[in-house]
Scaffold this motif. Structure first.
Motif, PDB file in Angstrom:
ATOM      1  N   CYS A 108       7.935  -6.129  -1.748  1.00 48.30           N
ATOM      2  CA  CYS A 108       9.336  -5.555  -2.494  1.00 48.30           C
ATOM      3  C   CYS A 108      10.509  -6.668  -1.889  1.00 48.30           C
ATOM      4  O   CYS A 108      10.493  -6.355  -1.006  1.00 48.30           O
ATOM      5  CB  CYS A 108       9.237  -3.849  -2.658  1.00 48.30           C
ATOM      6  SG  CYS A 108      11.275  -4.181  -3.674  1.00 48.30           S
TER       7      CYS A 108
ATOM      8  N   CYS B 168      13.887  -5.488  -1.838  1.00 42.93           N
ATOM      9  CA  CYS B 168      14.923  -4.745  -0.931  1.00 42.93           C
ATOM     10  C   CYS B 168      14.889  -4.728  -0.031  1.00 42.93           C
ATOM     11  O   CYS B 168      14.029  -5.324   0.340  1.00 42.93           O
ATOM     12  CB  CYS B 168      14.694  -3.559  -1.883  1.00 42.93           C
ATOM     13  SG  CYS B 168      13.716  -3.012  -1.068  1.00 42.93           S
TER      14      CYS B 168
ATOM     15  N   CYS C 244       9.106   1.665   0.271  1.00 44.03           N
ATOM     16  CA  CYS C 244      10.542   1.747   0.573  1.00 44.03           C
ATOM     17  C   CYS C 244      10.034   2.409  -1.140  1.00 44.03           C
ATOM     18  O   CYS C 244       9.327   3.204  -1.793  1.00 44.03           O
ATOM     19  CB  CYS C 244      10.482   0.678  -0.085  1.00 44.03           C
ATOM     20  SG  CYS C 244      10.309  -0.414  -1.323  1.00 44.03           S
TER      21      CYS C 244
ATOM     22  N   HIS D 255      10.963   1.793  -4.343  1.00 46.92           N
ATOM     23  CA  HIS D 255      10.004   1.136  -5.409  1.00 46.92           C
ATOM     24  C   HIS D 255       8.657   1.003  -5.291  1.00 46.92           C
ATOM     25  O   HIS D 255       8.169   1.419  -6.299  1.00 46.92           O
ATOM     26  CB  HIS D 255      10.810  -0.368  -5.604  1.00 46.92           C
ATOM     27  CG  HIS D 255      12.964  -0.316  -5.182  1.00 46.92           C
ATOM     28  ND1 HIS D 255      13.303  -0.689  -3.955  1.00 46.92           N
ATOM     29  CD2 HIS D 255      13.408  -0.681  -5.437  1.00 46.92           C
ATOM     30  CE1 HIS D 255      14.391  -0.415  -4.084  1.00 46.92           C
ATOM     31  NE2 HIS D 255      14.415  -0.517  -5.256  1.00 46.92           N
TER      32      HIS D 255
HETATM   33 ZN   LIG Z   1      11.715  -1.217  -2.557  1.00 48.98          ZN
END
Ligand SMILES: [Zn+2]
Length: 347
Positions: free
Chosen positions: A177, A179, A217, A219
């Motif tokens: 991801c 992020c 995370c 997401h």
């Molecule tokens: Zn993430």
């Protein structure tokens, strides 16, 4: 109102740009605890810090020993790879809660075949787009999932594409991801666990995640819930497998149009984010149950609390026991002194 994740056109270029920026930032990063440093060979000139035990302080050689132990158990834990189910099971309750409440949209946007040695198909890489919590100045995130069961799914004609897709959803994956949570907390764990689908991270997360707790995370967790339970993902993977079977070399490139994406988003937006109640959407109820499961989160800490004599030796300064003690202190959110008082009461 439905979350806006923008147009899916041109996301490959956007992801490439994010990857470049991340690599650049990492190249310039200072105070990284490299694998060499973890072995104790780090330059005394670079004073590193850790939050192991709760507060930021200079790193000691005992910390390095505790980190090495953490990394070793981590390697053992992920020997057999990881499945979407395990990602949810091993995640932290705090991440699952945020996935349920903040990340309401996850759309499979595109898929391509990743090739391994000898140019044979290694996995199917699916790029998911999720909404963002909007707390960090971005409105969407990109989660990459590589399905490792893909070569088998396209080679075996015994199963229909539907059955093959449903099986592939339960098999091994790699993921990534873009992020900050994934980058600074979890990418090292993914790298050591050999299930990272993005840039490898060899720097120990000594500040953000010294205990190596959690795996994913919010997401990634939302995406895993969709992979487990949503008919949208099932149909998407079916299409990819059917296409991969048509081509001798297993190439499969598919995309979701903005029009199709907006239908998916509308459907996902109708789901309530509050606790309790069924939505009537069977797929989603199933996925949401998965995110709500009792925490089975694991860290590299021993699950059992040390026995009486070990507790005392923790107070006597045995570095391993001390590290375990501080792990407990951090998990319970109490002070070291409070922990010692409790332990003294039980010896
Ligand atoms: Zn993430």
């Amino acid at each position: 109102m439905a979350e806006d994740i923008g147009s899916l056109k041109g996301i490959s270029a956007e992801v490439r740009q994010l990857v470049r920026a991340d690599a650049q930032r990492r190249r310039e990063a200072k105070n990284i605890l490299s694998p060499k440093g973890l072995q104790g060979n780090y330059d005394a000139g670079e004073l590193l810090h850790t939050t192991l035990g709760g507060e930021i302080r200079p790193l000691t050689s005992d910390d390095l020993a505790a980190f090495r132990q953490n990394a070793r158990s981590l390697g053992r834990r992920f020997k057999g790879g990881i499945t979407p189910r395990q990602v949810i099971d091993m995640s932290l309750a705090v991440d699952r809660k945020k996935a349920r409440q903040e990340i309401t949209v996850a759309v499979p946007a595109s898929a391509r075949t990743v090739r391994g040695a000898g140019r044979s198909a290694d996995s199917l890489e699916v790029r998911f787009v999720t909404n963002a919590s909007k707390k960090h100045g971005t409105y969407r995130h990109f989660v990459t999932v590589q399905f490792l069961g893909y070569p088998t799914a396209i080679a075996s004609g015994a199963l229909t594409p539907a059955k093959a897709a449903s099986q592939m959803r339960k098999e091994g994956i790699r993921f990534d991801c873009d992020c900050g949570r994934h980058t600074y907390w979890y990418r090292y764990i993914a790298t050591v666990g050999n299930y990272n689908a993005g840039r490898a991270e060899n720097g120990y997360p000594k500040i953000r995640n010294p205990n190596l707790a959690g795996v994913a995370c919010k997401h990634v967790l939302r995406v895993m819930a969709e992979v487990e339970g949503s008919s949208v993902v099932q149909n998407f993977l079916e299409r990819a497998i059917a296409k991969g079977r048509e081509r001798m070399d297993g190439t499969s490139t598919i995309r979701t149009s903005d029009k199709a994406a907006s239908k998916i988003i509308q459907k996902q937006a109708l789901r309530p984010t509050t606790h309790g109640g069924r939505t009537g959407d069977r797929d989603y109820d199933r996925a949401r149950r998965a995110l709500r499961q009792q925490s089975r989160a694991t860290t590299t800490r021993p699950t059992k609390v040390a026995s009486g004599s070990k507790r005392v030796s923790a107070l006597a300064g045995d570095p391993k026991a001390e590290a375990a003690l501080m792990g407990v202190v951090q998990q319970l959110g109490i002070s070291r002194e409070q922990a010692i008082a409790i332990l003294q009461g039980v010896k």
